[in-house]
Design a protein around this motif. Structure first.
Motif, PDB file in Angstrom:
ATOM      1  N   TYR A   8       0.861  -1.191   0.000  1.00 12.90           N
ATOM      2  CA  TYR A   8       0.000   0.000   0.000  1.00 12.90           C
ATOM      3  C   TYR A   8       0.896   1.239   0.000  1.00 12.90           C
ATOM      4  N   PHE A   9       0.252   2.365  -0.205  1.00 16.11           N
ATOM      5  CA  PHE A   9       0.948   3.651  -0.176  1.00 16.11           C
ATOM      6  C   PHE A   9       1.274   3.998   1.294  1.00 16.11           C
ATOM      7  N   TRP A  39       5.373   3.005  -7.941  1.00 17.14           N
ATOM      8  CA  TRP A  39       3.980   2.708  -8.295  1.00 17.14           C
ATOM      9  C   TRP A  39       3.786   2.535  -9.816  1.00 17.14           C
ATOM     10  N   LYS A  43       1.905  -0.763 -10.814  1.00 14.93           N
ATOM     11  CA  LYS A  43       0.496  -0.605 -11.214  1.00 14.93           C
ATOM     12  C   LYS A  43       0.131  -1.576 -12.354  1.00 14.93           C
ATOM     13  N   GLY A  49      -5.229  -2.357 -11.334  1.00 19.85           N
ATOM     14  CA  GLY A  49      -4.419  -1.135 -11.377  1.00 19.85           C
ATOM     15  C   GLY A  49      -4.479  -0.334 -10.095  1.00 19.85           C
ATOM     16  N   LEU A  51      -4.165  -0.369  -5.441  1.00 21.55           N
ATOM     17  CA  LEU A  51      -3.780  -0.990  -4.178  1.00 21.55           C
ATOM     18  C   LEU A  51      -4.884  -0.712  -3.172  1.00 21.55           C
ATOM     19  N   PRO A  52      -5.000  -1.499  -2.110  1.00 19.16           N
ATOM     20  CA  PRO A  52      -4.037  -2.452  -1.561  1.00 19.16           C
ATOM     21  C   PRO A  52      -3.988  -3.800  -2.292  1.00 19.16           C
ATOM     22  N   THR A  64      -9.935  -4.066  -1.218  1.00 19.57           N
ATOM     23  CA  THR A  64      -9.826  -3.997   0.244  1.00 19.57           C
ATOM     24  C   THR A  64     -10.821  -4.918   0.956  1.00 19.57           C
ATOM     25  N   MET A 103     -13.882   9.719   2.178  1.00 20.40           N
ATOM     26  CA  MET A 103     -12.830   9.847   1.165  1.00 20.40           C
ATOM     27  C   MET A 103     -13.220  10.876   0.104  1.00 20.40           C
ATOM     28  N   TYR A 107     -10.786  13.915  -0.675  1.00 20.95           N
ATOM     29  CA  TYR A 107     -10.104  14.002  -1.976  1.00 20.95           C
ATOM     30  C   TYR A 107     -10.803  14.893  -3.005  1.00 20.95           C
TER      31      TYR A 107
END
Ligand code: GTS
Length: 206
Positions: A8-9, A39, A43, A49, A51-52, A64, A103, A107
């Motif tokens: 993950y990031f 990434w 990807k 394309g 994550l996780p 997820t 989220m 975002y």
């Protein structure tokens, strides 16, 4: 379960409820932190394309909720019978909806949408206050911690940063949160630099 690897990031993001569940259940995993530099190449190898990504021996999983449910089944935190599992799924879906709203705020509309989000937050939190007040087992479903409790825990932690007073009207949620945070493995993790230094979201908003 063989050795687990989670890609993950370097943020809490969607992966954090997985980390909370593994931590609480005393399960070790290898964290692969994916940066902007790595990434691009990775990807292409990810099924959707994104994550996780979780690896458990020869099993590779994306999405997820599929990862969370797989681990919950393996760790025994997915209900004591089929009815409990169905109720856990129901809680989990509703909390995934709330996470999606959170989220979207973070975002897409942090500046323009925060006031409205905070106005609506009490009615969202009130639902879980009510659910917990009806379940004398002390968790969202039944008398043992489950998959759904870990995502509620994450959302409460994140929302306390977004709005520090958000639980003032909700004593049951507040004591639930305190109880989860004092579970020994979680307590140690929440006090760790690994947790404290990991940004909540990739764009720095919180
Ligand atoms: N439904 C997917 C899941 O739940 O796993 C969504 C995964 C997703 O959107 N991942 C984002 C991603 O990989 C990161 S985050 O939304 O979790 O922060 N983004 C990078 C990209 O190139 O799409």
């Amino acid at each position: 379960m063989t050795s687990l690897k989670l890609w993950y990031f370097p943020t809490r993001g969607r992966a954090e409820s997985v980390r909370l569940m593994l931590t609480d259940q005393g399960k070790q995993w290898e964290e692969v932190t994916v940066t902007g530099q790595t990434w691009g190449t990775l990807k292409k190898s990810c099924l959707f394309g994104q994550l996780p990504k979780l690896e458990d021996g020869d099993l590779t999983l994306f999405q997820t909720n599929a990862i969370r449910r797989y681990l919950a089944r393996r760790l025994g935190v997915y209900g004591q019978n089929e009815k409990e599992t169905a109720l856990i799924d129901m809680m989990d879906e509703s909390l995934t909806d709330l996470q999606a709203k959170y989220m979207k705020l973070i975002y897409q509309e942090y500046e323009s949408g925060k006031d409205k989000y905070l106005q609506e937050l009490p009615q969202n939190l009130a639902r879980y206050e009510n659910i917990l007040s009806c379940n004398k087992g002390g968790f969202l479903v039944g008398s043992q911690i489950s998959l759904a409790d870990y995502i509620l825990l994450l959302l409460l932690l994140n929302h306390q940063v977004l709005s520090p007073s958000c639980l003032d009207l909700f004593p049951i949620l507040k004591s639930y949160l305190d109880r989860l945070c004092s579970r020994p493995n979680l307590k140690a993790y929440l006090q760790s630099d690994a947790f404290k230094n990991r940004p909540i979201n990739a764009n720095g908003k919180q």
